[in-house]
Each structure stands twice: as C-alpha cells, then as structure tokens.
Design an enzyme around this catalytic site. Structure first.
Site, PDB file in Angstrom:
ATOM      1  N   ASP A 244     -18.893  -9.171  -9.030  1.00 32.21           N
ATOM      2  CA  ASP A 244     -18.728  -8.285  -7.879  1.00 32.21           C
ATOM      3  C   ASP A 244     -17.997  -7.010  -8.285  1.00 32.21           C
ATOM      4  OD1 ASP A 244     -19.100  -7.716  -5.060  1.00 32.21           O
ATOM      5  OD2 ASP A 244     -16.961  -8.104  -4.802  1.00 32.21           O
TER       6      ASP A 244
ATOM      7  N   GLU B 123       0.865  -1.173   0.000  1.00 32.67           N
ATOM      8  CA  GLU B 123       0.000   0.000   0.000  1.00 32.67           C
ATOM      9  C   GLU B 123       0.903   1.226   0.000  1.00 32.67           C
ATOM     10  OE1 GLU B 123      -3.201  -0.057  -0.366  1.00 32.67           O
ATOM     11  OE2 GLU B 123      -3.568  -2.175   0.028  1.00 32.67           O
TER      12      GLU B 123
END
Length: 155
Positions: free
Chosen positions: A93, A68
């Site tokens: 999804d 991240e």
C-alpha cells in the site's frame, strides 16, 4: 526490521522504491518496532508507515492518539490510520501510494537520492512534522542503516 526484509525486497522489485528506503522509513514511523499502531482490541494494524485512513479508504482502521504539527506547534490528536492483514500488505500500500498518487508522483521518481526522496516526502505533505525530511535523511543516509541492511542481505 530484519523480519520485513523479504517483503520490502519483493515490493521494491515491483515498485522501484529501494527496500532500504522503505525499511528505514518504516523503522522511523514505528520507533524501530517499539510503537506500532494497534487496533482497538490491541492487535497490530500492520501499518508500518503511519498512513492515515482518509475519506476514500474502504479498509479497516485503527484510531490512535498521534502528534500533528500545526504552524510548527505539536498537538496531540486522535487520527484514523489504515489497518492491514499483513506487513507485506502495508509495504504494497505504501508503494502504491507513492507510485500511483499524483500527490507523490515526484517522490517516486527521486529514488536515486536520499536527499531528494526525503525532501520530496516532506514537500508532498507525507508528515506534518517540520523536521520529517531531516529525520528521514539521517536514517536513510546513515551508516548504521546501511550496515544493518548489508548484514540482512538487502540492497
């Protein structure tokens, strides 16, 4: 990604998100199938898009170490990702996220332009990587992807 072309085409027809966009982004997110997210027992999570399992997610999860970016600096962290029963469920999804979440409302309306779509994903916070939009633009606008999709008979 060829094995996913039928699922991508089916979801594209229902969602309006081009199958090539989905296949290209799934390719990027999985290292072209080389680094799919695995569950604790080593089986596939079927998560092709790196969608995280936030507090509202009621389904299965896979916890893995990921990179991240915080203030432009890459950091390794453990994150919870959604896990599915099939790749088609992953495509569905992803399309649901882009078409039904207010956060991505503008992105789902920008499927006529690779530039706008990729930039929209970045602005909506799809990924923390500051270079995400540029990477997606290169993939979706690249001749290699277009050629591969044509060979597979995908739009």
């Amino acid at each position: 990604m060829q094995r996913h072309s039928a699922a991508a085409a089916k979801v594209a027809q229902a969602s309006g998100i081009p199958s090539g966009f989905m296949l290209g982004q799934a390719g990027h997110e999985t290292g072209w199938g080389k680094s799919e997210i695995k569950t604790a027992d080593g089986s596939s999570s079927f998560n092709l898009f790196g969608i995280k399992a936030g507090p509202g997610w009621q389904g299965k999860v896979a916890e893995v170490t990921t990179t991240e970016y915080e203030n432009g600096v890459a950091k390794k962290t453990v994150a919870r990702f959604r896990a599915y029963d099939s790749y088609e469920e992953s495509f569905k999804d992803y399309a649901r996220l882009l078409t039904q979440s207010p956060r991505y409302a503008k992105v789902s309306q920008q499927t006529g332009s690779v530039q706008a779509f990729a930039t929209g994903l970045q602005r909506a916070g799809y990924a923390t990587d500051p270079g995400y939009a540029a990477k997606i633009r290169r993939i979706l606008g690249g001749d290699a992807l277009n050629e591969a999709l044509r060979d597979m008979g995908v739009n």
